[in-house]
Design an enzyme around this catalytic site. Structure first.
Site, PDB file in Angstrom:
ATOM      1  CG  ASP A 189     100.652  57.057  62.478  1.00  0.00           C
ATOM      2  OD1 ASP A 189     100.152  57.206  61.347  1.00  0.00           O
ATOM      3  OD2 ASP A 189      99.973  56.880  63.509  1.00  0.00           O
ATOM      4  CG  ASP A 190      99.936  60.492  59.657  1.00  0.00           C
ATOM      5  OD1 ASP A 190      99.604  59.385  59.234  1.00  0.00           O
ATOM      6  OD2 ASP A 190      99.132  61.278  60.198  1.00  0.00           O
ATOM      7  CB  CYS A 226      96.072  55.353  60.129  1.00  0.00           C
ATOM      8  SG  CYS A 226      96.806  56.939  60.428  1.00  0.00           S
ATOM      9  CE  LYS A 242      97.735  54.494  64.076  1.00  0.00           C
ATOM     10  NZ  LYS A 242      97.611  55.858  63.522  1.00  0.00           N
ATOM     11  CG  HIS A 294      93.987  52.682  63.908  1.00  0.00           C
ATOM     12  ND1 HIS A 294      94.232  53.626  62.943  1.00  0.00           N
ATOM     13  CD2 HIS A 294      92.717  52.919  64.314  1.00  0.00           C
ATOM     14  CE1 HIS A 294      93.186  54.402  62.784  1.00  0.00           C
ATOM     15  NE2 HIS A 294      92.241  53.996  63.606  1.00  0.00           N
ATOM     16  CG  HIS A 317      99.147  60.342  63.897  1.00  0.00           C
ATOM     17  ND1 HIS A 317      98.271  61.029  64.711  1.00  0.00           N
ATOM     18  CD2 HIS A 317      98.387  59.798  62.912  1.00  0.00           C
ATOM     19  CE1 HIS A 317      97.042  60.900  64.232  1.00  0.00           C
ATOM     20  NE2 HIS A 317      97.089  60.160  63.127  1.00  0.00           N
ATOM     21  CG  ASP A 352     100.639  55.084  58.614  1.00  0.00           C
ATOM     22  OD1 ASP A 352     101.277  56.148  58.417  1.00  0.00           O
ATOM     23  OD2 ASP A 352      99.565  55.056  59.254  1.00  0.00           O
ATOM     24  CG  ASN A 353      99.293  57.672  56.181  1.00  0.00           C
ATOM     25  OD1 ASN A 353      98.746  56.953  57.019  1.00  0.00           O
ATOM     26  ND2 ASN A 353      99.694  58.891  56.452  1.00  0.00           N
ATOM     27  CE  LYS A 413      96.447  60.595  58.146  1.00  0.00           C
ATOM     28  NZ  LYS A 413      96.539  60.760  59.593  1.00  0.00           N
TER      29      LYS A 413
HETATM   30 CA    CA Z   1      99.057  57.235  59.381  1.00  0.00          CA
END
Ligand code: CA
Length: 494
Positions: A50-51, A90, A146, A148, A247, A305-306, A323
């Site tokens: 994540d990130d 995300c 996660k 989301h 993240h 994811d990004n 991001k």
């Molecule tokens: Ca993310």
């Protein structure tokens, strides 16, 4: 795009991005065996960070963050230097990954708001997730970490094709249970109506659990547990391991921080330690795969994811932006694939690949049948990967981020990328030679720019109204600024 039952709108999109299964077969590298009917269905371990910044792993050039376990897998597999996700943040990126569709085409172009239980929103149940498609093909499926993608019953991972789910439903979480539990219990005692998502207890298949470990370690432990359970079943497995690391909040274990004493900046040091915890975890899961004699038949895919959040310890060097951006730093991510005896060892694949390609590619190698009405915006890239050929040579790949009153867009085709950001005129970069997007060539190649902007405009006609807005006040701005019709987003100087 692979089409099974097309409609007019979709046909439009097909002519852009597309690729149907009728494309002529590409040559396959001799050393790499194709997936044939004799090859059994492999296990699939999809690890999502994540990130995580583009260059925040050893295999992508990090000088200060050490990731020996990931590097080992990347080195024994194929690294993708031009891997894109379908959205620079995300929720929409995850929706795209699991549905195989650009988030704008299914109304999920914004993050789901916090406190999802109270808002009751989620990714349209008309979209069958890849987990369900693989499950129907005989896979034992799990999601860890996660989610989301919707927090109420109908959107729960167990309803979307994941037989096993361990983690949290919101967009983020604190990492130390002994700390967040105290806050949670205090708020619960005070009968607080809505408790912040980041401190809620984790769950296992809908049942609250009392987690005690640092979250990244907990998810790695659960992944090993899942892998062991899977080995006792006469089924291949699909595990979607979605770490929330690195993240925010930036929270790391002392023992991991000690490894990065040489990093002076506190945020960078904590972030590095969080990435290292993921690395340790992946190493432990690989050991479990070895112990259960499953490693050889497991395809491991790793990506973010990004792009990295450069305000909180990440770096996307040499990419510009961060991001949320349609600059490369927003949506070009670190990625590798590992599958001994199938994926070429030690290869660098520099061609664009999109997270939208994973759904049809995994369905292919998992010998899964796609639902008859399933629309996919990516394509099966398996043979192109094996042959190290460009799977998207004739297509344009897009990213789009709606901001407050205007829209950022990018369109990449082969060596060219058109970019619109911050209400400025469109820019054009020869991205294969100018990865940092420094030399705007829009005035020297106006015809190339025009073609790419035209592709983006056609693509935008496949979009639908957002099903929700985040933050919610954007709904008014969306209407007031006529964002649905894109204002002057696609206009070029005469
Ligand atoms: Ca993310």
């Amino acid at each position: 795009m692979i089409l099974y039952k097309n409609t007019k709108a979709i046909f439009l999109a097909t002519s852009l991005l597309v690729l149907s299964c009728t494309n002529k077969p590409k040559k396959v590298a001799q050393a790499a065996p194709e997936v044939t009917t004799e090859t059994k269905q492999p296990n699939i371990l999809l690890v999502l960070c994540d990130d995580l910044g583009y260059s925040d792993v050893g295999f992508n050039g990090s000088q200060d963050i050490r990731t020996p376990e990931l590097d080992k897998l990347a080195g024994a597999g194929t690294m993708f230097t031009s891997a894109y996700v379908a959205h620079p943040f995300c929720g929409p990126s995850r929706a795209a990954l699991l549905t195989g569709r650009y988030p704008h085409t299914i109304g999920s172009q914004f993050n789901l708001a916090a406190n999802g239980k109270s808002t009751g929103q989620g990714i349209s149940t008309n979209e069958q997730f890849i987990a369900k498609t693989l499950q129907e093909s005989g896979y034992y499926t799990g999601a860890i970490g996660k989610w989301h993608l919707g927090a109420t019953q109908e959107f729960h991972p167990n309803q979307r094709g994941f037989a096993d789910f361990y983690g949290f439903l919101a967009g983020g979480h604190n990492y130390f249970p002994e700390q967040y539990r105290t806050q949670y219990e205090k708020q619960k005692k005070a009968n607080k109506k809505v408790i912040r998502d980041y401190i809620l207890p984790l769950e296992h298949n809908g049942k609250e659990v009392k987690e005690t470990e640092y979250l990244t370690d907990a998810f790695s432990r659960e992944a090993s547990r899942f892998v062991k359970e899977a080995s006792s079943k006469k089924k291949p497995f699909f595990l979607y391991l979605a770490y929330n690391a690195p993240h925010v909040p930036l929270e790391a274990k002392e023992e991991d921080l000690e490894k990065f004493a040489d990093i002076k900046d506190k945020d960078r040091r904590t972030y590095a330690a969080m990435v290292y915890a993921v690395d340790r975890g992946v190493g432990a899961i690989v050991n479990t795969l070895k112990e259960t004699n499953q490693l050889k038949n497991t395809l491991i895919i790793f990506l973010s994811d990004n792009g990295g959040n450069t305000d909180h310890g990440a770096t996307n060097f040499p990419l510009h932006g961060r991001k949320g951006d349609t600059w490369e730093g927003g949506y070009r991510v670190p990625m590798f694939m590992y599958w001994p005896e199938h994926i070429t060892k030690g290869e660098k694949n520099n061609y664009p690949i999109n997270s939208l390609d994973l759904y049809p590619t995994l369905a292919h190698i998992g010998k899964a049948e796609l639902p008859s009405n399933k629309i996919l915006n990516g394509k099966n890239v398996w043979e192109s990967i094996l042959a190290n050929e460009d799977p998207h040579a004739k297509e344009t790949l897009f990213a789009m981020r709606h901001r407050e009153g205007y829209t950022d867009v990018s369109a990449r085709k082969n060596e060219w990328k058109a970019l619109k950001v911050s209400r400025q005129p469109w820019k054009l970069f020869k991205i294969t030679e100018d990865i940092s997007e420094e030399n705007d060539l829009s005035s020297t190649h106006p015809e190339i720019l025009k073609g790419l902007v035209g592709d983006a405009e056609q693509w935008s006609k496949t979009h639908v109204e957002p099903l929700w807005f985040d933050p919610t006040y954007l709904q008014k701005i969306w209407k007031d600024s006529t964002m649905a019709t894109f204002n002057n987003t696609f206009s070029l100087p005469k």
